[in-house]
Design an enzyme around this catalytic site. Structure first.
Site, PDB file in Angstrom:
ATOM      1  N   ARG A  48       0.874  -1.192   0.000  1.00  0.00           N
ATOM      2  CA  ARG A  48       0.000   0.000   0.000  1.00  0.00           C
ATOM      3  C   ARG A  48       0.907   1.237   0.000  1.00  0.00           C
ATOM      4  O   ARG A  48       1.144   1.818  -1.031  1.00  0.00           O
ATOM      5  CB  ARG A  48      -0.949  -0.021   1.207  1.00  0.00           C
ATOM      6  CG  ARG A  48      -2.123   0.950   1.064  1.00  0.00           C
ATOM      7  CD  ARG A  48      -1.764   2.400   1.334  1.00  0.00           C
ATOM      8  NE  ARG A  48      -1.376   2.647   2.711  1.00  0.00           N
ATOM      9  CZ  ARG A  48      -0.911   3.821   3.151  1.00  0.00           C
ATOM     10  NH1 ARG A  48      -0.763   4.839   2.323  1.00  0.00           N
ATOM     11  NH2 ARG A  48      -0.553   3.983   4.404  1.00  0.00           N
ATOM     12  N   THR A  94       2.282  12.041   8.488  1.00  0.00           N
ATOM     13  CA  THR A  94       2.219  12.003   7.029  1.00  0.00           C
ATOM     14  C   THR A  94       3.369  12.751   6.360  1.00  0.00           C
ATOM     15  O   THR A  94       3.824  12.367   5.289  1.00  0.00           O
ATOM     16  CB  THR A  94       0.873  12.630   6.593  1.00  0.00           C
ATOM     17  OG1 THR A  94      -0.164  11.965   7.308  1.00  0.00           O
ATOM     18  CG2 THR A  94       0.646  12.507   5.108  1.00  0.00           C
ATOM     19  N   HIS A 150       2.097   5.485  12.290  1.00  0.00           N
ATOM     20  CA  HIS A 150       2.607   5.485  10.919  1.00  0.00           C
ATOM     21  C   HIS A 150       3.537   6.679  10.776  1.00  0.00           C
ATOM     22  O   HIS A 150       3.106   7.817  10.927  1.00  0.00           O
ATOM     23  CB  HIS A 150       1.387   5.599   9.989  1.00  0.00           C
ATOM     24  CG  HIS A 150       1.699   5.668   8.531  1.00  0.00           C
ATOM     25  ND1 HIS A 150       1.614   4.564   7.707  1.00  0.00           N
ATOM     26  CD2 HIS A 150       2.065   6.702   7.729  1.00  0.00           C
ATOM     27  CE1 HIS A 150       1.904   4.919   6.461  1.00  0.00           C
ATOM     28  NE2 HIS A 150       2.178   6.212   6.448  1.00  0.00           N
ATOM     29  N   HIS A 158      38.919  -2.653  17.192  1.00  0.00           N
ATOM     30  CA  HIS A 158      37.605  -3.296  17.077  1.00  0.00           C
ATOM     31  C   HIS A 158      37.745  -4.764  16.703  1.00  0.00           C
ATOM     32  O   HIS A 158      37.105  -5.644  17.273  1.00  0.00           O
ATOM     33  CB  HIS A 158      36.752  -2.573  16.026  1.00  0.00           C
ATOM     34  CG  HIS A 158      36.241  -1.251  16.491  1.00  0.00           C
ATOM     35  ND1 HIS A 158      34.904  -0.972  16.582  1.00  0.00           N
ATOM     36  CD2 HIS A 158      36.895  -0.140  16.895  1.00  0.00           C
ATOM     37  CE1 HIS A 158      34.749   0.276  17.029  1.00  0.00           C
ATOM     38  NE2 HIS A 158      35.949   0.798  17.225  1.00  0.00           N
TER      39      HIS A 158
HETATM   40  C1  HCA Z   1      -0.931   9.167   2.647  1.00  0.00           C
HETATM   41  C2  HCA Z   1      -1.722   8.479   3.705  1.00  0.00           C
HETATM   42  C3  HCA Z   1      -0.925   7.864   4.797  1.00  0.00           C
HETATM   43  C4  HCA Z   1      -1.908   7.135   5.657  1.00  0.00           C
HETATM   44  C5  HCA Z   1      -1.367   6.553   6.901  1.00  0.00           C
HETATM   45  C6  HCA Z   1      -2.327   5.673   7.627  1.00  0.00           C
HETATM   46  C7  HCA Z   1      -0.181   8.928   5.605  1.00  0.00           C
HETATM   47  O1  HCA Z   1      -0.442   8.500   1.732  1.00  0.00           O
HETATM   48  O2  HCA Z   1      -0.829  10.364   2.715  1.00  0.00           O
HETATM   49  O3  HCA Z   1      -3.457   5.481   7.183  1.00  0.00           O
HETATM   50  O4  HCA Z   1      -1.932   5.146   8.660  1.00  0.00           O
HETATM   51  O5  HCA Z   1       1.036   8.938   5.622  1.00  0.00           O
HETATM   52  O6  HCA Z   1      -0.873   9.763   6.188  1.00  0.00           O
HETATM   53  O7  HCA Z   1       0.043   6.982   4.269  1.00  0.00           O
HETATM   54 CU    CU Z   2       2.033   7.321   4.691  1.00  0.00          CU
END
Ligand code: HCA
Ligand code: CU
Length: 388
Positions: free
Chosen positions: A12, A174, A201, A298
């Site tokens: 994804r 993001t 994320h 080392h």
């Molecule tokens: C993007 C969406 C996302 C979504 C992350 C998530 C991001 O491509 O802009 O749904 O956890 O980075 O916000 O990847």
């Molecule tokens: Cu993302």
């Protein structure tokens, strides 16, 4: 930080990497490899993105990967959609085990992307969540650009969706702007507000993606998004291998019991080839020099006890360490070890003499393994024939 789960998003987020083009066969190959490695979830591109994306999503759901991991109790295949009923209707028909829903909550995205206000976001979130739940499918609700969103807005939407019942809420950096302290604060605050799991994320624009993931776990997050080699939008997200490096240091038993670490290199090679990149020289675990020790001091210590300069055991990943010896920084212990490997015998004093010769030449020009081996062999020959 134990008990974390990986939501593997190579199929994804990774498809948003500049070089990525995965045909159906390649997606299936990658999905199987991820399943084999033992990731907890595989996240797939939205079926609403294109007709082929929808078909591929269905095809992967039909693989029956869940059974293979023998962890049929957990949800395995996810797809990722906008917070919109049009997308949700398509997603629930694909056969996925769960749906990750996302909507932009920062003023940047609200004003310049979808143009909706917080009231609208609340309403559509509830509608989509209720719908997905009615299909008996797992649901996660996430904000996008969480770190540039208003905290009150964020907490109020998370509280609302937690109340109607979601499996997870998600935080997404993001744009890769967050640092570990900010991550700790937000996750910690959220932990006090919702009862459900917390997924995170992190984009890697400023090199914090692994540190942020780790800090999120320390603050109470339960799920981390990764992709193989970190591929994704712009310079990508938390890399699976890098997270493994971080986590094996934190909890070796858990990580080893859960993931087939010796498959990491093949998995990375598979994806690297598919998107036509090389494994970076300084990659976590699998970079060519990740377990190479060069300086004499080392090398000596590593030869005596690897824990001196190695926090990760390469054998855990089916890899081996390498003691570099063809340089001016080398020492007699490294050369002695090479002499042994060449199946030659020299006394320590002789090895020291030989090392001096090697270092002398290495001061003049760059040496490779062959050069040094030749010097050693010549030295050995001279010693044995008494011609030096
Ligand atoms: C993007 C969406 C996302 C979504 C992350 C998530 C991001 O491509 O802009 O749904 O956890 O980075 O916000 O990847
Ligand atoms: Cu993302």
């Amino acid at each position: 930080v134990s008990n974390f789960k990986i939501i593997e998003s190579t199929l994804r987020e990774g498809e948003q990497f500049a070089n990525a083009f995965f045909d159906t066969a390649k997606k299936i190959e990658i999905a199987k490899a991820l399943d084999d490695f033992g990731v907890d979830y595989i996240e797939l591109t939205s079926p609403a993105a294109s007709e082929q994306s929808r078909k591929d999503c269905e095809a992967i759901c039909k693989l029956g990967l869940k059974a293979k991991t023998q962890r049929a109790d957990i949800w395995q295949i996810l797809t990722h959609i906008r917070c919109h009923m049009d997308d949700a209707r398509i997603a629930v028909e694909t056969g996925v085990d769960g749906v990750d829903v996302v909507i932009g909550t920062s003023s940047f995205l609200r004003e310049h992307s979808h143009g909706k206000d917080m009231d609208y976001i609340h309403k559509s979130a509830i509608e989509v969540i209720e719908f997905v739940k009615s299909k008996n499918i797992e649901i996660r609700f996430s904000s996008e650009d969480s770190f540039r969103s208003d905290l009150v807005d964020l907490l109020s939407i998370y509280r609302a969706v937690d109340k109607i019942g979601v499996n997870r809420v998600g935080i997404a950096d993001t744009v890769g702007c967050a640092g570990p302290r900010q991550v700790y604060d937000l996750v910690r605050t959220l932990r006090g507000v919702v009862h459900c799991d917390i997924e995170t994320h992190f984009h890697n624009d400023t090199g914090c993606a692994i540190a942020n993931a780790y800090t999120a776990l320390e603050a109470g997050a339960t799920h981390i998004d990764t992709s193989v080699l970190g591929i994704g939008e712009r310079n990508g997200i938390t890399p699976l291998g890098g997270l493994m490096a971080r986590m094996i240091v934190a909890d070796r038993d858990y990580v080893r019991s859960k993931y087939k670490l010796e498959k990491l290199r093949d998995l990375e090679n598979l994806v690297a080839e598919a998107v036509e990149v090389n494994i970076p020289f300084n990659n976590y675990i699998t970079g060519f020099c990740a377990f190479t020790h060069k300086a004499g001091i080392h090398a000596k210590a590593i030869l005596a006890n690897p824990s001196t300069y190695e926090i990760v055991n390469p054998a855990d990943f089916g890899l081996t360490r390498y003691v570099h010896f063809a340089s001016r920084l080398t020492g007699w212990n490294a050369i002695k070890s090479r002499v042994d490997q060449l199946d030659l015998t020299l006394t320590d004093a002789q090895v020291k003499d030989c090392t001096a010769k090697i270092k002398q030449l290495a001061d003049v020009r760059s040496l490779n393994v062959d050069d040094v081996d030749s010097i050693i062999r010549q030295f050995h020959h001279n010693v044995k024939t008494g011609s030096d």
